[in-house]
Design an enzyme around this catalytic site. Structure first.
Site: not given
Ligand code: MOS
Length: 736
Positions: A465, A626-627, A703, A236-237, A700, A632, A629
């Site tokens: 994804g 904290r990670i 991205e 999707g991005f 987060g 992924t 997984n």
């Molecule tokens: Mo991302 S560009 O915040 O779907």
């Protein structure tokens, strides 16, 4: 036993590799018919005449919709509270605002029949020359739009005064091209109305809940008469994070023909019927002391937008937050209105563009002051967000820089440009740091403990994804004390508890926090039954003495336990339901400034005769809290680095200045990295639990990993060649 923190493989991996995962276009629906769009070949003007009689008479055709017979929709003003990718609605009038704008929709029994009939439509235009974006005149053409998500400009202290009195000044313009998302899965909508007047949309969207809301407002249908479903996304991005005209068209067409309608965009149509990333022209001025301490930063950005929407690419935002500048920091954003469709967020909006300018300028400052690029950044680190004055919740940027540098072997780098070689190639090593917005959003989830002792997690959130199905199962499994394979997860349907979209790399911290709360609620109900239910096995014990594990509840220090299955059977219950409602303090009202951080290190080799840049190796060090997984998460980082390599070296959407049309319109004309372009990628996670960011301690990540790849590569190219490329992508001709 704990699933959280383990490198667990995707729980949906088998489904995906065996073709069992149903992507939207794969969903079989009875009696479905097909829609094909016809689009304008001019970018500015109006439809003077449109004749669809031949199309209507063509084999298999059920209806041809143009602005003349299309049912009317509700025009909305732009609002950040509505996920409307573009406010200009399709087939409502004769105006043409961009090339590739829908001008007719043909519905026929087969896709071929619909597409063929579309070619029979005769259109006459009144055409004017289009306004196109010109980076050379962008600053003069730019206007100040109304404020959108954030203030357009900012000023802390007096940046200009500080820069004017600085010992060392860097002032440069950096330009980035338009880009398209190009997910492998095209945008598609299947629209079905039932006899009760309920509309179900199977839609390739990152936002089922928002799509329902938007369709409700524009088409005037009550939200409870709309279902939106998207269980799997093939990328999707950001392109699928807002709703686009084709989804509205599919819903209306299905109503008109009283049959389910399938409307899938072609690859070429995805260059005009859904958004793209706007180009930016960014000017940065840095003022510093001779020993490399920043005293002033100014960062101004201009981007093109459509004539009807004021999309602002907040590229200068990063300079509000990343580095300390004792004298002041000022930023601004403006737009240029041109004949194109509306831009939209693209992984990673704002940050990936803004950091190219800021972190390239920091590299220029490093050379101007003679200070090592890592050391320069360490010297301008800050514990306090310069913009809000609030302390950062956690900020392991220092660790990102030092541990990343150690892993990379930065100490072996010879600082002079053109001083490192490997045979005929020049070797270059570059670094860039990054700050990334952490989002706090509300979300709900439901966890059901079944009579067989298994659990079901449900939320109208998404797995774009990235592994949401997997991390939600991990969190629910640990909270309930179940094995991972005893937890199923259902996502992507508005009939499930309302959650937030898959945008902003926010799902682990927020939607998954709601899952933890729901699982806790279910666990507490089970504990209550064990203490006070029928034939209560732990009667008289305190709730704090009960622990969970191996699918059972146990009394601490006592050899007493009961499985969930037995407990439910004993109480004649078919299930136990826990509801989770995660409602975080809005970021803006929080006490701390919450961001993720990274430092990335690139090594390139440049062929001096051909100007070819190849990536040799890459180290990314990330503070995303904290990670949950590591597997992924690492996959996210690998994907982000590859995405950033595309931004640095390959991607650009070109506009034909005469027609105003994006001319790439296919993978063959729009280059993205392939496996052969990508070397060894080394990924480190250096962050820790961030209690302000999320109950799960996570910030987060996704991205963030696409940010500052391009400046690290550009800085490496400068180190290799002595050529500073301030215009992306770094193509061969810019190095010859
Ligand atoms: Mo991302 S560009 O915040 O779907």
């Amino acid at each position: 036993m704990n699933a959280v923190g383990q490198p667990i493989s995707r729980v949906d991996g088998r489904l995906k590799v065996t073709g069992g995962a149903r992507y939207t276009a794969d969903i079989p629906l009875q009696a479905i018919v097909h829609a094909a769009m016809v689009y304008s070949t001019i970018a500015n003007g109006r439809v003077a005449a449109i004749d669809s009689t031949a199309a209507e008479d063509a084999p298999g055709v059920l209806v041809v919709l143009t602005y003349k017979n299309m049912p009317r929709m509700n025009q909305l003003a732009w609002s950040h509270l509505r996920p409307q990718g573009q406010t200009y609605l399709p087939l409502q009038d004769d105006r043409i605002y961009y090339s590739g704008q829908p001008i007719a929709l043909v519905v026929a029994a087969t896709l071929d029949q619909a597409t063929h009939a579309g070619t029979l439509i005769k259109v006459a235009y009144e055409s004017s020359s289009p306004a196109v974006f010109d980076r050379r005149t962008a600053k003069e053409d730019a206007v100040e739009p109304p404020q959108r998500m954030w203030p357009l400009s900012s000023s802390v202290g007096d940046a200009d005064e500080a820069i004017a009195r600085a010992d060392v000044r860097i002032e440069q313009t950096y330009t980035l091209p338009d880009r398209h998302h190009n997910p492998m899965e095209p945008h598609v909508t299947l629209a079905v109305w039932d006899d009760a007047g309920t509309l179900t949309l199977y839609d390739s969207t990152q936002m089922v809940v928002g799509t329902r809301k938007l369709v409700s407002l524009v088409l005037g249908i009550a939200e409870d008469k709309i279902n939106v479903v998207c269980e799997f996304l093939g990328g999707g991005f950001g392109g699928k994070s807002w709703s686009w005209p084709h989804t509205l068209l599919a819903a209306v067409a299905a109503k008109v023909v009283n049959r389910p309608v399938r409307l899938q965009l072609s690859r070429a149509q995805m260059y005009s019927m859904v958004g793209h990333q706007a180009a930016t022209v960014q000017t940065i001025a840095l003022g510093a002391t001779r020993d490399g301490k920043l005293i002033g930063i100014r960062h101004d950005s201009v981007n093109p937008t459509s004539v009807f929407d004021d999309y602002v690419e907040y590229a200068a935002m990063v300079s509000r937050h990343l580095w300390r500048a004792s004298g002041g920091i000022a930023t601004s954003h403006k737009v240029v209105h041109v004949n194109r469709n509306s831009p939209v967020v693209l992984r990673a909006p704002m940050e990936a563009q803004g950091h190219f300018a800021l972190e390239s300028a920091m590299d220029e400052l490093a050379y101007a002051t003679g200070i090592d690029p890592v050391g320069l950044r360490l010297g301008n680190d800050t514990d306090t967000d310069p913009y809000s004055g609030r302390p950062f919740s956690t900020r392991a940027l220092r660790e990102c820089l030092t541990k990343g540098a150690a892993r990379f072997g930065w100490d072996k780098r010879a600082p002079e440009p053109r001083s490192m070689r490997d045979g005929r190639y020049f070797i270059g090593q570059g670094v860039a740091a990054a700050i990334f917005t952490h989002w706090r959003w509300p979300g709900k989830a439901r966890v059901t403990l079944n009579s067989d002792g298994s659990a079901l997690v449900e939320a109208a959130a998404h797995d774009i994804g990235t592994g949401t199905y997997t991390v939600m199962a991990q969190v629910a499994a640990d909270t309930l004390g179940l094995a991972l394979d005893r937890v199923a997860v259902r996502l992507g349907d508005t009939r499930l508890p309302e959650s937030h979209p898959a945008i902003g790399s926010s799902t682990v911290a927020n939607a998954t926090a709601a899952v933890m709360l729901a699982a806790k609620a279910a666990r507490e109900k089970a504990m209550e039954l064990a203490l006070t239910g029928r034939d209560a096995p732990f009667a008289g014990a305190a709730p704090g003495d009960v622990i969970v594990g191996d699918g059972r509840l146990s009394l601490v220090r006592m050899n007493q336990n009961i499985t969930y299955a037995e407990l439910l059977a004993r109480n004649e219950l078919s299930n136990l339901v826990g509801d989770g409602n995660y409602d975080p303090v809005e970021e803006i009202k929080g006490l701390k400034a919450i961001f993720s951080f990274s430092a990335v290190f690139a090594e390139v080799r440049v062929d001096p005769e051909l100007g070819l840049v190849r990536l040799n190796r890459f180290v990314g060090a990330y503070d995303a809290g904290r990670i949950i997984n590591p597997k992924t998460a690492r996959s996210q980082a690998i994907g982000g680095i590859i995405w950033g390599a595309g931004q640095a070296l390959l991607e650009q959407s070109e506009t034909d200045p005469a027609s105003g049309q994006f001319i790439n319109r296919n993978y063959s004309g729009y280059l993205v990295p392939t496996n052969a372009d990508i070397p060894e990628l080394d990924v480190l996670f250096v962050g820790g639990f961030d209690e302000e960011a999320s109950p799960l301690g996570a910030k987060g990540l996704g991205e963030l990993t696409a940010v500052s790849v391009a400046p690290a590569i550009a800085n490496a190219v400068y180190h290799a060649t002595g050529k500073r490329v301030r215009d992306l992508p770094i193509t061969i001709e810019k190095l010859l």
